[in-house]
Design an enzyme around this catalytic site. Structure first.
Site: not given
Length: 381
Positions: A181, A183, A207, A233, A256, A283
């Site tokens: 990830d 992020h 990700e 997400e 998500d 997610h």
């Protein structure tokens, strides 16, 4: 049919927001409206909507969804959609419980009996991860995910990349799949290099290679690597998802269910992704209600890929976990990299309402961590 008579929400540790709807027949449904770091904003939205929705037919889920979307004039975004998610999930739970069937029966029925899952290792500032990965393997997981980096500068030292590679290689020696990830912490100058450096080591996916506002940049990174690109997400509706499908920059979408409008929108987004040959890996570093809602939709998806599962996650450091607040925690048992599709009525979990009410008293909101660089500058968390 039954009219909505009461709506409540409960702020519970470690960082979750549960919603309960009850109709005039006495049947209740539970949802989750967690928006990490912004709980009070969602609570304010719920307060406004609750006054509007009392007396509406609880079984008219789509009408209530459309009223929330189209009747607000200002629409979309993380706060509105997280509030809507909590309401939508609760309405599906309520309706399915009245019919005494799992939610997936109302979505066309299931296409699988098990759901592939992965868990987190490493925390926000990943360092030694082999021990955590081994523990996940012993729990029954075949796949894990870890943050690639901590806080990262626009132009950082190449040794940052080497540290990511060493962690990935160390975990892969255990014979499990590893997703990395970024992020949204890694900006384009470094993301391009890191994506190419990771490819020979075959991560399961990369990700959020860049923040989703950089659509063109994500497209550039996706063209530099054969590793699947995952994101989603921070997308809050099918309209947010649309440009990523159209430009071909995403391989695995990660909506998500607590941020995109609940079960109703998750099902629609999955259908959109199927038309573009894109898989869906929801997610979910959140609570048991969110995970259960995902499992209900995953059971019906032809293009389901893998499910994030927040058990034992580093944010759950207040004594609560996805096994908390429910009376049947055994449903989260991982066997051979999978959990079983939930078979009970509604969401398939039984809420321990006494525990929810007890722990919601005086619960403080969760604060988003702050990362600052060596010169005092704010960096992406």
């Amino acid at each position: 049919m039954g009219k909505i008579t009461s709506m409540e929400y409960f702020r519970v540790p470690p960082r979750w927001l549960f919603v309960k709807l009850t109709d005039d027949t006495g049947v209740a449904g539970w949802g989750e409206a967690s928006l990490e770091g912004h709980t009070t904003a969602v609570e304010g939205c719920l307060d406004g909507w609750f006054e509007r929705y009392k007396g509406l037919e609880a079984e008219n889920i789509e009408d209530i969804w459309q009223l929330s979307w189209r009747g607000s004039f200002y629409r979309g975004g993380p706060v509105f959609m997280s509030a809507l998610s909590g309401i939508d999930i609760a309405l599906w739970d309520l309706k399915a419980r009245k019919l005494n069937v799992p939610i997936y029966h109302l979505l066309g029925g299931k296409v699988r009996d098990k759901v592939r899952v992965y868990a987190w290792i490493g925390g926000d500032r990943p360092s030694e991860v082999e021990v955590q990965a081994q523990a996940r393997k012993e729990q029954g997981f075949h796949a894990v995910k870890m943050n690639g980096t901590g806080d990262t500068a626009w132009l950082d030292s190449p040794r940052v990349l080497n540290e990511v590679l060493e962690r990935l290689k160390a975990v892969k020696t255990l014979g499990i799949d590893v997703a990395v990830d970024f992020h949204g912490r890694v900006h384009k100058p470094m993301a391009k290099r890191l994506a190419r450096a990771l490819e020979p080591h075959e991560p399961l996916f990369i990700e959020e290679p860049l923040l989703v506002e950089h659509i063109g940049g994500i497209k550039q990174v996706s063209e530099l690597t054969g590793v699947p690109i995952a994101l989603g997400e921070r997308l809050y509706s099918r309209w947010d998802v649309k440009p990523f499908l159209e430009n071909g920059s995403v391989d695995i979408l990660q909506p998500d269910i607590c941020h995109i409008g609940g079960i109703s929108e998750m099902k629609r987004i999955a259908a959109m992704c199927e038309a573009y040959d894109v898989g869906v890996a929801p997610h979910c570093p959140l609570g048991p209600i969110a995970l259960a809602a995902n499992v209900q939709v995953n059971a019906t998806m032809a293009n389901f890929a893998i499910q994030e599962m927040g058990i034992g996650m580093h944010y759950n450091d207040m004594g609560q976990d996805i096994t908390s607040y429910i009376l049947n925690p055994e449903v989260w048992t991982v066997r051979d990299g999978h959990i079983d599709v939930l078979s009970g009525p509604g969401l398939g979990i039984e809420i321990n309402e006494e525990e929810v009410r007890r722990l919601s008293e005086d619960t403080k909101t969760w604060k988003i961590p702050e990362f600052r660089g060596p010169c005092g500058e704010l960096r992406e968390w």
